[in-house]
Design a protein around this motif. Structure first.
Motif, PDB file in Angstrom:
ATOM      1  N   PHE A   1      68.354   1.151   2.538  1.00 31.87           N
ATOM      2  CA  PHE A   1      69.663   0.758   2.026  1.00 31.87           C
ATOM      3  C   PHE A   1      69.725  -0.763   1.998  1.00 31.87           C
ATOM      4  O   PHE A   1      69.774  -1.416   3.033  1.00 31.87           O
ATOM      5  CB  PHE A   1      70.750   1.345   2.927  1.00 31.87           C
ATOM      6  N   VAL A   2      69.680  -1.335   0.794  1.00 28.68           N
ATOM      7  CA  VAL A   2      69.677  -2.785   0.623  1.00 28.68           C
ATOM      8  C   VAL A   2      71.009  -3.171  -0.014  1.00 28.68           C
ATOM      9  O   VAL A   2      71.220  -2.982  -1.212  1.00 28.68           O
ATOM     10  CB  VAL A   2      68.489  -3.249  -0.243  1.00 28.68           C
ATOM     11  N   GLU A   3      71.911  -3.680   0.811  1.00 25.94           N
ATOM     12  CA  GLU A   3      73.295  -3.943   0.379  1.00 25.94           C
ATOM     13  C   GLU A   3      73.864  -5.059   1.239  1.00 25.94           C
ATOM     14  O   GLU A   3      73.745  -5.021   2.465  1.00 25.94           O
ATOM     15  CB  GLU A   3      74.126  -2.664   0.538  1.00 25.94           C
ATOM     16  N   ASP A   4      74.507  -6.049   0.602  1.00 23.36           N
ATOM     17  CA  ASP A   4      75.054  -7.166   1.363  1.00 23.36           C
ATOM     18  C   ASP A   4      76.568  -7.109   1.565  1.00 23.36           C
ATOM     19  O   ASP A   4      77.122  -7.939   2.269  1.00 23.36           O
ATOM     20  CB  ASP A   4      74.651  -8.505   0.752  1.00 23.36           C
ATOM     21  N   ASP A   5      77.229  -6.132   1.012  1.00 21.32           N
ATOM     22  CA  ASP A   5      78.668  -5.964   1.233  1.00 21.32           C
ATOM     23  C   ASP A   5      78.856  -5.301   2.602  1.00 21.32           C
ATOM     24  O   ASP A   5      78.562  -4.122   2.782  1.00 21.32           O
ATOM     25  CB  ASP A   5      79.261  -5.090   0.124  1.00 21.32           C
ATOM     26  N   LYS A   6      79.324  -6.076   3.567  1.00 22.27           N
ATOM     27  CA  LYS A   6      79.388  -5.608   4.952  1.00 22.27           C
ATOM     28  C   LYS A   6      80.309  -4.397   5.143  1.00 22.27           C
ATOM     29  O   LYS A   6      79.944  -3.440   5.826  1.00 22.27           O
ATOM     30  CB  LYS A   6      79.807  -6.746   5.872  1.00 22.27           C
ATOM     31  N   LEU A   7      81.482  -4.404   4.525  1.00 21.68           N
ATOM     32  CA  LEU A   7      82.415  -3.294   4.696  1.00 21.68           C
ATOM     33  C   LEU A   7      81.864  -2.016   4.066  1.00 21.68           C
ATOM     34  O   LEU A   7      81.842  -0.959   4.699  1.00 21.68           O
ATOM     35  CB  LEU A   7      83.785  -3.630   4.103  1.00 21.68           C
ATOM     36  N   PHE A   8      81.399  -2.103   2.835  1.00 24.56           N
ATOM     37  CA  PHE A   8      80.829  -0.938   2.166  1.00 24.56           C
ATOM     38  C   PHE A   8      79.630  -0.410   2.951  1.00 24.56           C
ATOM     39  O   PHE A   8      79.479   0.797   3.141  1.00 24.56           O
ATOM     40  CB  PHE A   8      80.427  -1.272   0.727  1.00 24.56           C
ATOM     41  N   SER A   9      78.780  -1.330   3.423  1.00 27.54           N
ATOM     42  CA  SER A   9      77.595  -0.927   4.185  1.00 27.54           C
ATOM     43  C   SER A   9      77.988  -0.167   5.444  1.00 27.54           C
ATOM     44  O   SER A   9      77.421   0.884   5.744  1.00 27.54           O
ATOM     45  CB  SER A   9      76.758  -2.145   4.580  1.00 27.54           C
TER      46      SER A   9
ATOM     47  N   GLU B   1      68.872   9.094   8.556  1.00 24.65           N
ATOM     48  CA  GLU B   1      68.502   7.869   9.259  1.00 24.65           C
ATOM     49  C   GLU B   1      68.565   6.760   8.217  1.00 24.65           C
ATOM     50  O   GLU B   1      68.085   6.940   7.099  1.00 24.65           O
ATOM     51  CB  GLU B   1      67.087   8.015   9.796  1.00 24.65           C
ATOM     52  N   VAL B   2      69.171   5.639   8.552  1.00 23.41           N
ATOM     53  CA  VAL B   2      69.373   4.569   7.572  1.00 23.41           C
ATOM     54  C   VAL B   2      68.694   3.290   8.049  1.00 23.41           C
ATOM     55  O   VAL B   2      68.916   2.840   9.169  1.00 23.41           O
ATOM     56  CB  VAL B   2      70.883   4.302   7.335  1.00 23.41           C
ATOM     57  N   HIS B   3      67.872   2.717   7.169  1.00 28.26           N
ATOM     58  CA  HIS B   3      67.278   1.404   7.406  1.00 28.26           C
ATOM     59  C   HIS B   3      68.031   0.442   6.487  1.00 28.26           C
ATOM     60  O   HIS B   3      67.787   0.421   5.282  1.00 28.26           O
ATOM     61  CB  HIS B   3      65.783   1.403   7.065  1.00 28.26           C
ATOM     62  N   HIS B   4      68.941  -0.325   7.067  1.00 27.87           N
ATOM     63  CA  HIS B   4      69.811  -1.195   6.277  1.00 27.87           C
ATOM     64  C   HIS B   4      69.336  -2.640   6.334  1.00 27.87           C
ATOM     65  O   HIS B   4      69.001  -3.159   7.396  1.00 27.87           O
ATOM     66  CB  HIS B   4      71.249  -1.107   6.802  1.00 27.87           C
ATOM     67  N   PHE B   5      69.335  -3.281   5.150  1.00 27.80           N
ATOM     68  CA  PHE B   5      68.966  -4.690   5.045  1.00 27.80           C
ATOM     69  C   PHE B   5      69.996  -5.387   4.185  1.00 27.80           C
ATOM     70  O   PHE B   5      70.425  -4.858   3.160  1.00 27.80           O
ATOM     71  CB  PHE B   5      67.561  -4.830   4.419  1.00 27.80           C
ATOM     72  N   GLU B   6      70.386  -6.582   4.590  1.00 25.44           N
ATOM     73  CA  GLU B   6      71.407  -7.338   3.866  1.00 25.44           C
ATOM     74  C   GLU B   6      70.815  -8.278   2.830  1.00 25.44           C
ATOM     75  O   GLU B   6      71.560  -8.931   2.104  1.00 25.44           O
ATOM     76  CB  GLU B   6      72.280  -8.117   4.846  1.00 25.44           C
ATOM     77  N   ASN B   7      69.491  -8.379   2.754  1.00 23.13           N
ATOM     78  CA  ASN B   7      68.859  -9.210   1.738  1.00 23.13           C
ATOM     79  C   ASN B   7      67.480  -8.654   1.423  1.00 23.13           C
ATOM     80  O   ASN B   7      66.929  -7.857   2.181  1.00 23.13           O
ATOM     81  CB  ASN B   7      68.785 -10.683   2.174  1.00 23.13           C
ATOM     82  N   ILE B   8      66.933  -9.082   0.295  1.00 18.51           N
ATOM     83  CA  ILE B   8      65.665  -8.492  -0.127  1.00 18.51           C
ATOM     84  C   ILE B   8      64.475  -8.995   0.682  1.00 18.51           C
ATOM     85  O   ILE B   8      63.468  -8.305   0.768  1.00 18.51           O
ATOM     86  CB  ILE B   8      65.398  -8.673  -1.636  1.00 18.51           C
ATOM     87  N   VAL B   9      64.589 -10.153   1.283  1.00 16.53           N
ATOM     88  CA  VAL B   9      63.470 -10.674   2.068  1.00 16.53           C
ATOM     89  C   VAL B   9      63.185  -9.743   3.245  1.00 16.53           C
ATOM     90  O   VAL B   9      62.040  -9.350   3.482  1.00 16.53           O
ATOM     91  CB  VAL B   9      63.745 -12.121   2.533  1.00 16.53           C
ATOM     92  N   SER B  10      64.237  -9.353   3.964  1.00 14.20           N
ATOM     93  CA  SER B  10      64.067  -8.434   5.099  1.00 14.20           C
ATOM     94  C   SER B  10      63.549  -7.081   4.633  1.00 14.20           C
ATOM     95  O   SER B  10      62.644  -6.505   5.238  1.00 14.20           O
ATOM     96  CB  SER B  10      65.399  -8.240   5.832  1.00 14.20           C
TER      97      SER B  10
ATOM     98  N   ASP C   1      71.456  -2.469  -4.003  1.00 15.45           N
ATOM     99  CA  ASP C   1      72.506  -3.209  -4.699  1.00 15.45           C
ATOM    100  C   ASP C   1      71.827  -4.091  -5.751  1.00 15.45           C
ATOM    101  O   ASP C   1      70.919  -4.854  -5.435  1.00 15.45           O
ATOM    102  CB  ASP C   1      73.280  -4.047  -3.690  1.00 15.45           C
ATOM    103  N   LEU C   2      72.254  -3.975  -6.982  1.00 15.34           N
ATOM    104  CA  LEU C   2      71.640  -4.739  -8.072  1.00 15.34           C
ATOM    105  C   LEU C   2      71.776  -6.243  -7.863  1.00 15.34           C
ATOM    106  O   LEU C   2      70.879  -7.009  -8.188  1.00 15.34           O
ATOM    107  CB  LEU C   2      72.253  -4.339  -9.420  1.00 15.34           C
ATOM    108  N   SER C   3      72.892  -6.681  -7.303  1.00 14.09           N
ATOM    109  CA  SER C   3      73.111  -8.130  -7.142  1.00 14.09           C
ATOM    110  C   SER C   3      72.912  -8.583  -5.699  1.00 14.09           C
ATOM    111  O   SER C   3      73.569  -9.504  -5.227  1.00 14.09           O
ATOM    112  CB  SER C   3      74.514  -8.502  -7.630  1.00 14.09           C
ATOM    113  N   ILE C   4      71.955  -7.964  -5.018  1.00 14.95           N
ATOM    114  CA  ILE C   4      71.662  -8.335  -3.635  1.00 14.95           C
ATOM    115  C   ILE C   4      71.130  -9.759  -3.576  1.00 14.95           C
ATOM    116  O   ILE C   4      70.423 -10.193  -4.477  1.00 14.95           O
ATOM    117  CB  ILE C   4      70.647  -7.337  -3.011  1.00 14.95           C
ATOM    118  N   GLY C   5      71.485 -10.459  -2.544  1.00 19.80           N
ATOM    119  CA  GLY C   5      71.013 -11.829  -2.381  1.00 19.80           C
ATOM    120  C   GLY C   5      69.745 -11.887  -1.558  1.00 19.80           C
ATOM    121  O   GLY C   5      69.188 -10.872  -1.174  1.00 19.80           O
ATOM    122  N   GLY C   6      69.311 -13.092  -1.317  1.00 19.28           N
ATOM    123  CA  GLY C   6      68.197 -13.268  -0.406  1.00 19.28           C
ATOM    124  C   GLY C   6      67.005 -14.005  -0.947  1.00 19.28           C
ATOM    125  O   GLY C   6      66.153 -14.433  -0.205  1.00 19.28           O
ATOM    126  N   ASP C   7      66.919 -14.161  -2.270  1.00 16.71           N
ATOM    127  CA  ASP C   7      65.782 -14.891  -2.827  1.00 16.71           C
ATOM    128  C   ASP C   7      66.250 -15.623  -4.080  1.00 16.71           C
ATOM    129  O   ASP C   7      66.319 -15.046  -5.157  1.00 16.71           O
ATOM    130  CB  ASP C   7      64.632 -13.937  -3.151  1.00 16.71           C
TER     131      ASP C   7
END
Length: 134
Positions: free
Chosen positions: A16-24, A37-46, A63-69
């Motif tokens: 699960f790659v998503e940077d919206d904290k509330l939605f996540s 089981e969920v492996h959550h990352f807030e950016n694509i680098v992680s 998330d299509l507009s995920i940040g991180g790079d």
């Protein structure tokens, strides 16, 4: 000789790659309540680092507009989806986007935000079952 059925873990881990904290937070709680089981990352680098180190997952929610790079000029989600599909071609990719007209060739589904968490769970179950039938 008795033929054994292949046991398939329908509730395997979710990338699960998503940077919206509330939605996540809401999605993770609901996914866990449904046995995932969920492996959550807030950016694509992680997320990238985990995929490169062999993280196994049953479905990828990205998330299509995920940040991180910043070098990807806003195409981070598209890049993450492509990388995920290259590393794990049989794993379904679900793209989450606030935009209505997006194309991600490697995606199995593109869902428009906002999305109800229960609808998301249903779609995850659908793509897993479709993959099992293939």
């Amino acid at each position: 000789m008795v033929k054994r059925k292949k046991i398939i873990d329908l509730k395997g881990p979710i990338l699960f790659v998503e940077d919206d904290k509330l939605f996540s937070m809401l999605a993770i709680d609901k996914l866990k309540d449904n046995g995932y089981e969920v492996h959550h990352f807030e950016n694509i680098v992680s997320a990238y680092n985990e995929i490169e180190h062999g993280l196994f997952y049953r479905v990828a929610l990205i998330d299509l507009s995920i940040g991180g790079d910043d070098s990807l000029n806003g195409d981070s989600g598209q890049y993450m989806a492509q990388l995920s599909k290259e590393r794990n071609p049989d794993v379904p990719i679900i793209i989450l986007s606030a935009y209505s007209h997006v194309t991600v060739p490697c995606a199995d589904r593109i869902l428009r935000k906002p999305i109800k968490i229960n609808d998301l769970i249903s779609i995850i179950n659908e793509v897993i079952e479709e993959g099992v039938r293939k």
